[in-house]
Design an enzyme around this catalytic site. Structure first.
Site, short mmCIF file in Angstrom:
data_model
loop_
_atom_site.label_atom_id
_atom_site.label_comp_id
_atom_site.label_asym_id
_atom_site.label_seq_id
_atom_site.Cartn_x
_atom_site.Cartn_y
_atom_site.Cartn_z
N GLY A 23 0.82 -1.22 0.00
CA GLY A 23 0.00 0.00 0.00
C GLY A 23 0.85 1.26 0.00
N VAL A 25 1.54 3.85 2.50
CA VAL A 25 2.52 4.04 3.57
C VAL A 25 3.44 2.82 3.67
CG1 VAL A 25 2.86 4.41 6.05
CG2 VAL A 25 0.94 5.53 4.88
N ASP A 44 0.31 -9.10 1.67
CA ASP A 44 -0.72 -8.16 1.22
C ASP A 44 -1.69 -8.90 0.29
OD1 ASP A 44 -2.05 -5.81 -0.06
OD2 ASP A 44 -0.47 -4.68 0.94
N THR A 48 -6.46 -2.81 -1.68
CA THR A 48 -6.36 -1.37 -1.99
C THR A 48 -4.95 -0.97 -2.39
OG1 THR A 48 -6.00 -0.87 0.36
CG2 THR A 48 -8.25 -0.66 -0.45
N TYR A 163 -14.27 1.26 10.65
CA TYR A 163 -12.82 1.56 10.66
C TYR A 163 -12.36 1.93 12.07
CZ TYR A 163 -8.39 3.78 9.24
OH TYR A 163 -7.07 4.12 9.09
N LYS A 167 -9.86 -0.36 14.51
CA LYS A 167 -8.56 0.10 15.03
C LYS A 167 -8.56 0.12 16.55
CE LYS A 167 -6.30 0.89 11.15
NZ LYS A 167 -5.05 0.22 10.79
P1 NAD Z 1 -3.48 1.69 1.66
O1 NAD Z 1 -4.88 1.32 1.37
O2 NAD Z 1 -2.67 2.34 0.59
O3 NAD Z 1 -2.64 0.45 2.17
C1 NAD Z 1 -3.22 -0.60 2.92
C2 NAD Z 1 -2.65 -1.91 2.41
O4 NAD Z 1 -3.22 -2.99 3.16
C3 NAD Z 1 -2.99 -2.17 0.95
O5 NAD Z 1 -1.86 -2.60 0.23
C4 NAD Z 1 -4.03 -3.28 1.01
O6 NAD Z 1 -4.05 -4.09 -0.14
C5 NAD Z 1 -3.60 -4.02 2.26
N1 NAD Z 1 -4.67 -4.80 2.88
C6 NAD Z 1 -5.91 -4.36 3.24
N2 NAD Z 1 -6.61 -5.38 3.79
C7 NAD Z 1 -5.79 -6.47 3.77
C8 NAD Z 1 -5.94 -7.81 4.18
N3 NAD Z 1 -7.08 -8.26 4.75
N4 NAD Z 1 -4.91 -8.66 4.03
C9 NAD Z 1 -3.74 -8.23 3.47
N5 NAD Z 1 -3.54 -6.97 3.05
C10 NAD Z 1 -4.56 -6.10 3.20
O7 NAD Z 1 -3.54 2.63 2.96
P2 NAD Z 1 -2.39 3.44 3.71
O8 NAD Z 1 -2.77 4.85 3.71
O9 NAD Z 1 -1.06 3.02 3.20
O10 NAD Z 1 -2.57 2.91 5.20
C11 NAD Z 1 -1.68 1.98 5.76
C12 NAD Z 1 -2.04 1.78 7.23
O11 NAD Z 1 -1.88 3.01 7.94
C13 NAD Z 1 -3.49 1.35 7.45
O12 NAD Z 1 -3.52 0.42 8.51
C14 NAD Z 1 -4.17 2.63 7.86
O13 NAD Z 1 -5.30 2.37 8.68
C15 NAD Z 1 -3.07 3.34 8.61
N6 NAD Z 1 -3.28 4.78 8.59
C16 NAD Z 1 -3.05 5.50 7.45
C17 NAD Z 1 -3.27 6.87 7.44
C18 NAD Z 1 -3.02 7.71 6.22
O14 NAD Z 1 -3.36 8.90 6.23
N7 NAD Z 1 -2.42 7.19 5.15
C19 NAD Z 1 -3.76 7.49 8.58
C20 NAD Z 1 -4.02 6.73 9.70
C21 NAD Z 1 -3.76 5.38 9.70
#
Ligand code: NAD
Ligand code: UDP
Length: 328
Positions: A23, A25, A44, A48, A163, A167
């Site tokens: 993903g 981050v 992964d 998403t 969500y 968390k």
């Molecule tokens: P993103 O959607 O780009 O990345 C999430 C990744 O998790 C994706 O690659 C997706 O394919 C994978 N994924 C989802 N469900 C899965 C499952 N059941 N099994 C395996 N893989 C799975 O989102 P992001 O922005 O990179 O967020 C990464 C993490 O950081 C998340 O946990 C999110 O809640 C947390 N977070 C992000 C933000 C932000 O602003 N980017 C803020 C707060 C928290």
């Protein structure tokens, strides 16, 4: 429980598992881990994310395509499955509101079962566990700015509850494993993060506004645009995650930018960066959309020596460059 590897262990022996590493981050975190010499296993299901985010790493990392709510499927690596790990970083979860609203059950499952499976790997293979939690823990906060001690104001039964509660459950499960099994845990509460690899179609506000501005389409403001958020550039967020992973800090830590912007101010920043003449369009405010958000980062500063370095304008420039390169 296997012995806990520490931060002093020779880098060549260190294995880090990153769920959600394909993903936005997660892929930046993987880059930094590889750069410093860790052996990285990414798990992964690309619901998403996309493996394209890691294509440049070729065979320098190992990839497992699996739904972590079912398990981390490390056995599919055969002989290459690590017996011990330095860390398990659990980032897997839909994170964008449109994504988790479309996948509410999957989001709850990855926060609950997915977190338990990732914690089990840390317990059985002796590694520290890092949870990517969120500012959504605070819901629509009644305390401002939000310190980690604030318990939050979340509507469990509203649409965002899938969500937020996933968390919150994930944090509770993480602490239960720390207390019951002695797993060494870290909890990062990330605030809104943006930057390269945040997909143009992700649906979060920075990607929406920047792509609309760059294409001279109307910029979508939900509600009147007076609601606030704190926007962090991904390099800063990942720097904080690594510091936390390597630290001994076993309490939640906010990672976000203490400068707060209304969505109207964000629109102005996007105008400045892109020079767009696009108009704005006001759309309906989503249910339970938090009115304000600003981290108290005193704990991160004091315990990790961390603070964000990239300004919003600089970060938007860098992200706009990446978005342009995608369409070039
Ligand atoms: P993103 O959607 O780009 O990345 C999430 C990744 O998790 C994706 O690659 C997706 O394919 C994978 N994924 C989802 N469900 C899965 C499952 N059941 N099994 C395996 N893989 C799975 O989102 P992001 O922005 O990179 O967020 C990464 C993490 O950081 C998340 O946990 C999110 O809640 C947390 N977070 C992000 C933000 C932000 O602003 N980017 C803020 C707060 C928290
Ligand atoms: N938002 C907006 N226009 C958009 C997308 C989002 O005005 O095109 C608003 C949204 O209502 C929220 C803020 O921007 O108040 C941040 O939304 P985002 O989806 O990025 O993340 P959230 O903090 O709500 O999880």
């Amino acid at each position: 429980m296997a012995e806990q590897p520490d931060a002093q262990q020779p880098l060549t022996e260190r294995v880090v598992i990153v769920t959600g590493g394909a993903g936005f981050v997660g892929s930046h975190l993987v880059d930094r881990l590889v750069e410093r010499g860790d052996r990285v296993v990414v798990v992964d299901n690309v619901v998403t994310g996309t493996w394209d985010n890691l294509a440049h790493l070729g065979d320098r990392i190992e990839r497992v395509e699996a739904d972590v709510s079912q398990g981390l499927a490390l056995d599919t690596l055969g002989d290459r499955a690590p017996d011990t790990v330095y860390g398990v970083c659990h980032l897997a979860s839909p994170a964008s509101p449109p994504a988790y609203l479309a996948l509410p059950v999957e989001t709850l499952m990855v926060g609950s079962e997915g977190t338990r499976h990732a914690l089990e790997v840390a317990r059985q293979r002796g590694g520290r566990f890092l949870l990517a939690s969120t500012s959504e823990i605070y819901g629509d906060p009644e305390v401002h700015p939000q310190p980690e001690t604030y318990l939050g104001n979340v509507n469990a039964i509203g649409p965002r509850g899938c969500y937020d509660e996933a968390k919150r459950f994930a944090e509770a499960m993480t602490m239960a494993y720390a207390r019951t099994h002695g797993v060494s845990v870290r909890i990062a509460r990330l605030f809104n993060t943006y930057g390269p690899r945040l997909r143009a179609e992700d649906g979060r506000v920075v990607s929406n506004l920047l792509t609309q501005a760059m294409e001279n389409r109307p910029m979508s403001i939900y509600g009147d645009g007076t609601q606030t958020r704190s926007f962090g550039y991904v390099d800063d967020t990942v720097d904080g995650l690594l510091r936390l992973l390597d630290s001994d800090v076993q309490m939640p830590v906010n990672l976000g930018t203490p400068t707060e912007f209304s969505i109207l101010e964000l629109v102005e920043a996007v105008r400045r960066v892109t020079g767009t003449t696009a108009e704005v369009v006001h759309l309906e405010l989503p249910t339970d959309d938090p009115t304000q958000r600003q981290p108290d980062i005193g704990r991160a500063k004091e315990l990790l020596g961390w603070k964000p370095e990239v300004t919003l304008i600089d970060g938007l420039h860098r992200y706009a460059d990446w978005l342009s390169a995608q369409t070039a």
